[in-house]
Write a protein that holds these residues in place. Structure first.
Motif, mmCIF file in Angstrom:
data_model
loop_
_atom_site.group_PDB
_atom_site.id
_atom_site.type_symbol
_atom_site.label_atom_id
_atom_site.label_comp_id
_atom_site.label_asym_id
_atom_site.label_seq_id
_atom_site.Cartn_x
_atom_site.Cartn_y
_atom_site.Cartn_z
ATOM 1 N N GLU A 181 -7.561 -2.152 -0.933
ATOM 2 C CA GLU A 181 -7.648 -2.103 0.525
ATOM 3 C C GLU A 181 -7.790 -3.492 1.143
ATOM 4 O OE1 GLU A 181 -10.276 0.692 2.290
ATOM 5 O OE2 GLU A 181 -9.861 2.268 0.835
ATOM 6 N N CYS A 182 -8.377 -4.425 0.400
ATOM 7 C CA CYS A 182 -8.520 -5.799 0.903
ATOM 8 C C CYS A 182 -7.591 -6.764 0.170
ATOM 9 C CB CYS A 182 -9.974 -6.262 0.756
ATOM 10 S SG CYS A 182 -11.137 -5.350 1.787
ATOM 11 N N ASP A 183 -6.676 -6.228 -0.617
ATOM 12 C CA ASP A 183 -5.718 -7.054 -1.361
ATOM 13 C C ASP A 183 -4.420 -6.261 -1.499
ATOM 14 O OD1 ASP A 183 -4.542 -9.015 -2.824
ATOM 15 O OD2 ASP A 183 -5.707 -8.699 -4.644
ATOM 16 N N LEU A 184 -3.703 -6.146 -0.416
ATOM 17 C CA LEU A 184 -2.546 -5.257 -0.354
ATOM 18 C C LEU A 184 -1.436 -5.663 -1.323
ATOM 19 C CD1 LEU A 184 -2.332 -4.675 3.492
ATOM 20 C CD2 LEU A 184 -3.241 -3.140 1.754
ATOM 21 N N ASP A 185 -1.365 -6.960 -1.642
ATOM 22 C CA ASP A 185 -0.309 -7.410 -2.557
ATOM 23 C C ASP A 185 -0.497 -6.869 -3.963
ATOM 24 O OD1 ASP A 185 1.053 -8.779 -0.637
ATOM 25 O OD2 ASP A 185 0.032 -10.681 -0.999
ATOM 26 N N ASN A 186 -1.698 -6.429 -4.295
ATOM 27 C CA ASN A 186 -1.983 -5.898 -5.626
ATOM 28 C C ASN A 186 -2.015 -4.377 -5.665
ATOM 29 O OD1 ASN A 186 -2.195 -8.243 -7.257
ATOM 30 N ND2 ASN A 186 -4.188 -8.707 -6.332
ATOM 31 N N CYS A 187 -1.531 -3.722 -4.612
ATOM 32 C CA CYS A 187 -1.472 -2.259 -4.627
ATOM 33 C C CYS A 187 -0.458 -1.790 -5.669
ATOM 34 C CB CYS A 187 -1.075 -1.732 -3.251
ATOM 35 S SG CYS A 187 -2.374 -1.868 -2.008
ATOM 36 N N SER A 188 -0.830 -0.770 -6.420
ATOM 37 C CA SER A 188 0.032 -0.260 -7.486
ATOM 38 C C SER A 188 1.073 0.700 -6.922
ATOM 39 C CB SER A 188 -0.820 0.446 -8.546
ATOM 40 O OG SER A 188 -0.014 1.175 -9.436
ATOM 41 N N THR A 189 2.257 0.679 -7.515
ATOM 42 C CA THR A 189 3.292 1.639 -7.120
ATOM 43 C C THR A 189 3.042 3.012 -7.737
ATOM 44 O OG1 THR A 189 4.663 0.881 -8.968
ATOM 45 C CG2 THR A 189 5.033 -0.151 -6.823
ATOM 46 N N ILE A 190 2.212 3.079 -8.790
ATOM 47 C CA ILE A 190 1.876 4.362 -9.418
ATOM 48 C C ILE A 190 0.811 5.086 -8.610
ATOM 49 C CG2 ILE A 190 0.974 5.464 -11.508
ATOM 50 C CD1 ILE A 190 2.041 3.102 -13.094
ATOM 51 N N ALA A 191 -0.271 4.376 -8.301
ATOM 52 C CA ALA A 191 -1.360 4.912 -7.480
ATOM 53 C C ALA A 191 -1.585 3.912 -6.347
ATOM 54 C CB ALA A 191 -2.624 5.106 -8.307
ATOM 55 N N PRO A 192 -0.937 4.099 -5.197
ATOM 56 C CA PRO A 192 -0.868 3.067 -4.157
ATOM 57 C C PRO A 192 -2.193 2.539 -3.625
ATOM 58 C CG PRO A 192 0.771 4.757 -3.750
ATOM 59 C CD PRO A 192 -0.085 5.255 -4.879
ATOM 60 N N LEU A 193 -3.284 3.293 -3.740
ATOM 61 C CA LEU A 193 -4.569 2.787 -3.251
ATOM 62 C C LEU A 193 -5.354 2.046 -4.331
ATOM 63 C CD1 LEU A 193 -3.831 5.041 -1.080
ATOM 64 C CD2 LEU A 193 -6.284 5.185 -0.680
ATOM 65 N N TYR A 194 -4.893 2.116 -5.561
ATOM 66 C CA TYR A 194 -5.568 1.433 -6.660
ATOM 67 C C TYR A 194 -4.993 0.033 -6.851
ATOM 68 C CZ TYR A 194 -8.087 5.560 -8.396
ATOM 69 O OH TYR A 194 -8.941 6.631 -8.536
ATOM 70 N N SER A 195 -5.834 -0.859 -7.323
ATOM 71 C CA SER A 195 -5.384 -2.208 -7.636
ATOM 72 C C SER A 195 -4.635 -2.212 -8.972
ATOM 73 C CB SER A 195 -6.586 -3.156 -7.712
ATOM 74 O OG SER A 195 -6.204 -4.410 -8.224
ATOM 75 N N CYS A 196 -3.569 -3.000 -9.039
ATOM 76 C CA CYS A 196 -2.833 -3.141 -10.302
ATOM 77 C C CYS A 196 -3.739 -3.675 -11.401
ATOM 78 C CB CYS A 196 -1.646 -4.078 -10.111
ATOM 79 S SG CYS A 196 -0.305 -3.386 -9.133
ATOM 80 N N HIS A 197 -4.672 -4.545 -11.021
ATOM 81 C CA HIS A 197 -5.579 -5.133 -12.008
ATOM 82 C C HIS A 197 -6.451 -4.066 -12.661
ATOM 83 C CE1 HIS A 197 -5.232 -9.149 -9.607
ATOM 84 N NE2 HIS A 197 -4.202 -8.927 -10.395
ATOM 85 N N PHE A 198 -6.915 -3.100 -11.863
ATOM 86 C CA PHE A 198 -7.731 -2.033 -12.442
ATOM 87 C C PHE A 198 -6.918 -1.173 -13.392
ATOM 88 C CE2 PHE A 198 -8.846 2.489 -12.303
ATOM 89 C CZ PHE A 198 -10.088 2.443 -12.920
#
Length: 276
Positions: free
Chosen positions: A188-205
């Motif tokens: 939510e505070c790093d939109l560039d890292n939003c995942s295409t699989i789960a859009p609200l989750y961070s790719c890093h997580f």
């Protein structure tokens, strides 16, 4: 005209920079899906209806099958040993996965766009908790079987109190892994890292979660490989002494238990791929 064009371009750049750097707490689920260019269907089609019906049938089967396992372990005094408590806890984790899968079926497809962010996070948290509990429980069973077989025992000498504490630790870890991405590790505070699989989750997580599970499965494979090598060596050493039937029966019983655990590993892997 030139100045107006430059001012318009600077305005677009400033808006985009502020859009990227501002926390998107007020954005809807649809906004996150649009940001990562993930489509959401507007109406149910025949394929989605078929997936929904099959998914609900699978969830119901998982619930009933694992409920029967838990009842059998609870009612039968012969199963009141640490390994069966862990297998019962694995059945409980599978039941929870059935609940998570049923919830996913009722909040997927065209229904996704009507979810609030809290509902979306709950949907994801249930899946994360169930999968983490299953994987952690499989690791606990692998450690218990490794320790038991290397000492040539059929059942572990671990006390019931330790088993209960271990089960509580498994569920505490699972709950933490379910809550963390919903409360802290989202995009939510790093939109560039939003995942295409789960859009609200961070790719890093998601990368961290995948690597952690892969590392856990590698540890389990290493343990069961060592168990297999050890048991094979023990059988070769006992083959000239066929009169030693006690150890032979112990090995056979241990291998039966391992086969049950490996079947659970396969089922968990299949269920993980379906949920993810």
């Amino acid at each position: 005209m030139y100045l107006n064009g430059e001012e318009s371009k600077m305005g677009v750049i400033t808006t985009e920079i502020s859009y990227r750097n501002t926390c998107a707490h007020n954005y809807s689920v649809s906004a996150f899906y649009n940001y990562v260019n993930k489509s959401m269907s507007d109406e149910w089609n025949s394929t989605e209806i078929l997936v929904l019906m099959v998914g609900l049938s699978v969830a119901l089967t998982i619930l009933l099958a694992n409920l029967m396992v838990m009842i059998a372990i609870f009612m039968n005094q012969r199963f009141h040993f640490p390994i069966y408590y862990l297998l019962g806890n694995m059945a409980a984790a599978d039941m929870f996965a059935g609940v998570a899968y049923a919830n996913l079926m009722f909040h997927t497809g065209p229904w996704t766009r009507y979810l609030s962010k809290e509902q979306w996070y709950i949907r994801g948290a249930l899946i994360d908790i169930s999968l983490t509990a299953s994987v952690a429980n499989l690791l606990a069973v692998a450690v218990e079987r490794h320790q038991t077989i290397l000492t040539m025992r059929l059942h572990s000498n671990m006390s019931k109190r330790r088993v209960v504490l271990l089960i509580l630790c498994i569920w505490a870890t699972a709950i933490i892994m379910g809550v963390v991405p919903s409360v802290y590790w989202n995009c939510e505070c790093d939109l560039d890292n939003c995942s295409t699989i789960a859009p609200l989750y961070s790719c890093h997580f998601l990368i961290f979660w995948a690597v952690l599970n892969l590392f856990t499965f590698i540890i389990m494979v290493a343990m069961y490989t060592r168990i297999y090598i050890y048991v094979k060596r023990q059988n070769q050493q006992m083959s000239p002494h066929t009169s030693d039937t006690g150890n032979s029966q112990t090995v056979v019983s241990l291998m039966k238990t391992i086969s049950m655990v490996l079947e659970s590993c396969v089922c968990t892997g299949v269920r993980s791929s379906i949920l993810v």
